[in-house]
Design an enzyme around this catalytic site. Structure first.
Site, PDB file in Angstrom:
ATOM      1  N   GLU A 178       1.750 -11.433  -5.114  1.00  0.00           N
ATOM      2  CA  GLU A 178       2.911 -10.762  -4.540  1.00  0.00           C
ATOM      3  C   GLU A 178       3.734 -10.065  -5.613  1.00  0.00           C
ATOM      4  O   GLU A 178       4.270  -8.981  -5.394  1.00  0.00           O
ATOM      5  CB  GLU A 178       3.779 -11.762  -3.769  1.00  0.00           C
ATOM      6  CG  GLU A 178       3.099 -12.394  -2.564  1.00  0.00           C
ATOM      7  CD  GLU A 178       2.784 -11.397  -1.464  1.00  0.00           C
ATOM      8  OE1 GLU A 178       3.353 -10.290  -1.477  1.00  0.00           O
ATOM      9  OE2 GLU A 178       1.968 -11.720  -0.599  1.00  0.00           O
TER      10      GLU A 178
ATOM     11  N   ARG B 241       3.957  -5.621  -6.413  1.00  0.00           N
ATOM     12  CA  ARG B 241       5.266  -4.982  -6.405  1.00  0.00           C
ATOM     13  C   ARG B 241       5.687  -4.574  -7.816  1.00  0.00           C
ATOM     14  O   ARG B 241       6.229  -3.504  -8.030  1.00  0.00           O
ATOM     15  CB  ARG B 241       6.310  -5.932  -5.801  1.00  0.00           C
ATOM     16  CG  ARG B 241       6.128  -6.177  -4.300  1.00  0.00           C
ATOM     17  CD  ARG B 241       6.951  -7.391  -3.861  1.00  0.00           C
ATOM     18  NE  ARG B 241       6.994  -7.535  -2.407  1.00  0.00           N
ATOM     19  CZ  ARG B 241       6.028  -8.086  -1.691  1.00  0.00           C
ATOM     20  NH1 ARG B 241       4.943  -8.544  -2.285  1.00  0.00           N
ATOM     21  NH2 ARG B 241       6.136  -8.199  -0.371  1.00  0.00           N
TER      22      ARG B 241
ATOM     23  N   ASP C  20      -7.856 -10.405   1.912  1.00  0.00           N
ATOM     24  CA  ASP C  20      -7.875  -9.007   2.317  1.00  0.00           C
ATOM     25  C   ASP C  20      -8.015  -7.990   1.182  1.00  0.00           C
ATOM     26  O   ASP C  20      -8.949  -7.177   1.146  1.00  0.00           O
ATOM     27  CB  ASP C  20      -6.628  -8.676   3.148  1.00  0.00           C
ATOM     28  CG  ASP C  20      -5.334  -9.213   2.540  1.00  0.00           C
ATOM     29  OD1 ASP C  20      -5.362  -9.735   1.415  1.00  0.00           O
ATOM     30  OD2 ASP C  20      -4.279  -9.090   3.203  1.00  0.00           O
TER      31      ASP C  20
ATOM     32  N   GLU D 171       0.382  -3.170   8.085  1.00  0.00           N
ATOM     33  CA  GLU D 171      -1.067  -2.926   8.034  1.00  0.00           C
ATOM     34  C   GLU D 171      -1.572  -2.016   9.142  1.00  0.00           C
ATOM     35  O   GLU D 171      -2.438  -1.159   8.918  1.00  0.00           O
ATOM     36  CB  GLU D 171      -1.816  -4.269   8.061  1.00  0.00           C
ATOM     37  CG  GLU D 171      -1.737  -5.041   6.760  1.00  0.00           C
ATOM     38  CD  GLU D 171      -0.393  -5.710   6.549  1.00  0.00           C
ATOM     39  OE1 GLU D 171      -0.064  -6.025   5.385  1.00  0.00           O
ATOM     40  OE2 GLU D 171       0.337  -5.932   7.552  1.00  0.00           O
TER      41      GLU D 171
ATOM     42  N   THR E  85      -2.225  -1.826  -2.772  1.00  0.00           N
ATOM     43  CA  THR E  85      -2.074  -2.599  -1.540  1.00  0.00           C
ATOM     44  C   THR E  85      -0.627  -2.726  -1.087  1.00  0.00           C
ATOM     45  O   THR E  85      -0.357  -3.202  -0.001  1.00  0.00           O
ATOM     46  CB  THR E  85      -2.722  -3.995  -1.690  1.00  0.00           C
ATOM     47  OG1 THR E  85      -2.922  -4.567  -0.403  1.00  0.00           O
ATOM     48  CG2 THR E  85      -1.872  -4.901  -2.567  1.00  0.00           C
TER      49      THR E  85
END
Length: 526
Positions: free
Chosen positions: A187, A191, A266, A399, A483
């Site tokens: 995460e 970012r 994913d 998504e 992503t």
């Protein structure tokens, strides 16, 4: 004498006394005068109007010529940052003409971004995320200003220059990475850029960022470390290309862990494709494409269809057992399949594009099947029941709209824009409050939570904005999205292939001697 009398008779018609003695002739003369005046005035008006029309047309020609020059020189239009490319990629997939409805919808999404950002600025400036209900900031990532950093390129793309400059100044003057806290590697990396191992999506979703970091700094060590992870994974890569979500630091698979295209798995599959795109599909990145294609064969083995409506979905797997469940997170897959379909031959390309469209329809119905028209976190599938909400919260995830963006860009089918608009309206109706946007604790009841996730600004609103922007804005033959929807420039890689030990090659180190210029670091096509 006769000629003098005749001449005198002619002059009498210009003598006023002649008409004063003959009222009918005076009236007739007046009527002729009036009609003559109107005729002359009307002709003059027509000439003047004609001249004005010609002047306007000349001005329009000049304006169009100027606009054409701007387009050729990659200048911005409509006060927003719109960059143009005349080459390949998604730009060449369709003939695009700006639709006034698209412009209106784009402005509505931009207004949503203004609202979300101004709320963050007012109540949570410098904190990681905003809690809109209580109007305070929280530090979910150790106080790194996650929402602020996550939103930078969204502000830039939307042309919100004042907001962008304030955020940029905070990064330059106040951002401090010297923190002591427990962080999610994945995460934080997507970012802000960090590194780590253990969960599949952790260890294998940092390559885009670290390769870009090496390209910009001229130091190959970042790319080497990230690609060494993929090299280790490639040595244990199964025949179906499907890896469980837990891998230990030595690269050994945890056998009875879940295989999923949802949470914690994913972006591993996403990045196999996107590193290939980032490297401009050269031989140096062929191994990524080969691994991705192997994984897509595995994905096909997970595809199931519901009854009675035959919705396609991607199931999960533990050992030899299939689980009829799909996360909303896995709704990135339609976009990934569409993006990767162009690397196949015609038949395979159409097969994967068709599957992408089927899965997008399922994901859209994740939204449409609930009272709020917002999707739950995941869905379960039982015979005869199509789909049922499993975990019922919605935290403003991107998504599905991400996939709609890719499918619209690559097919030109405006249906995907309509689906996206319906989803946006559902967010506006259920999640917008006076002090920002909130998620829902339950998509069936509409009960709200107290968190505005940073990815709502970084991804959800960005993809919605781009869904109504010309394909020349962040063209997919020039940029690849990580992503977290941050655009990374496509740069041809000519270093040796990863499987050949590229991490330590002399050729690779030479390829990083020149960092990119400042202009190359922006959203330019030059």
């Amino acid at each position: 004498m006769g000629r003098s009398r005749s001449s005198a008779n002619r002059w009498k018609y210009i003598n006023p006394s002649y008409y004063l003695k003959r009222p009918k002739r005076l009236a007739l003369l007046f009527i002729v005068f009036v009609f003559g005046t109107f005729f002359f005035w009307d002709r003059q008006t027509l000439v003047r109007d004609h001249q004005e029309e010609i002047s306007k047309l000349n001005e329009e020609v000049i304006r169009l010529q100027d606009l054409l020059e701007e387009l050729k020189n990659d200048q911005s239009v409509s006060g927003e940052k719109m960059n143009f490319s005349r080459s390949g990629g998604d730009v060449g997939k369709m003939d695009y003409t700006e639709d006034p409805v698209d412009a209106q919808r784009r402005e509505k999404v931009k207004d949503a971004m203004r609202h979300a950002w101004s709320s963050y600025e007012k109540y949570a400036w410098g904190h990681d995320e905003l809690q809109p209900q209580t109007k305070n900031g929280v530090d979910s990532f150790g106080g790194l200003g996650a929402t602020l950093i996550d939103s930078l390129d969204t502000l830039y793309i939307m042309g919100l220059d004042e907001q962008f400059q304030r955020a940029r100044e905070w990064v330059a003057n106040s951002l401090d990475f010297n923190k002591n806290y427990d962080a999610s590697v994945f995460e934080t990396t997507i970012r802000l850029r960090y590194k780590g191992h253990s969960i599949l999506a952790d260890s294998a979703s940092e390559q885009l960022e670290f390769i870009a970091l090496s390209q910009r700094t001229g130091d190959p060590k970042y790319q080497q470390k990230a690609e060494n992870v993929i090299l280790e994974i490639s040595r244990i890569f199964p025949d179906d290309g499907l890896l469980p979500i837990h891998i230990n630091p030595e690269g050994e698979v945890v056998v009875y862990s879940t295989i999923t295209f949802g949470a914690m798995g994913d972006s591993f599959y996403e990045y196999l494709l996107k590193v290939w795109i980032q490297g401009n599909r050269t031989a140096a990145v062929d191994s990524y494409r080969k691994m991705w294609e192997t994984s897509m064969k595995g994905l096909l083995s997970l595809v199931r269809r519901t009854s009675p409506s035959s919705f396609a979905y991607i199931s999960e797997k533990v050992g030899d057992s299939f689980i009829d469940k799909m996360d909303e997170l896995a709704c990135f897959a339609p976009g990934m399949l569409a993006l990767g379909s162009s690397g196949y031959g015609p038949d395979e390309s159409q097969k994967f594009l068709s599957l992408a469209e089927e899965l997008a329809w399922t994901c859209y119905n994740f939204y449409q099947s609930t009272p709020t028209k917002l999707a739950g976190e995941n869905y379960v599938f039982n015979n005869g029941q199509d789909m049922t909400v499993g975990t019922s919260w919605n935290i403003l995830r991107p998504e599905t709209v991400e996939s709609l963006f890719y499918l619209w860009r690559l097919t030109g089918n405006k249906t995907y824009q309509e689906w996206g608009w319906n989803i946006f309206q559902a967010f506006e109706k259920n999640s917008r409050i006076e002090s920002g946007y909130v998620g829902l604790k339950d998509v069936n009841t509409g009960v709200q939570d107290n968190m505005m996730q940073s990815f709502f600004l970084a991804e959800t609103l960005k993809y919605l904005y781009l869904l109504y922007s010309p394909p020349s804005v962040i063209p997919l033959d020039k940029w690849v999205f990580n992503t977290e929807a941050h655009p990374i420039k496509i740069v041809s890689r000519n270093d040796r292939a990863m499987s050949s030990g590229a991490g330590n090659s002399v050729e690779q180190q030479k390829s990083y001697k020149r960092p990119l210029t400042r202009r190359e670091g922006r959203f330019s096509n030059k």
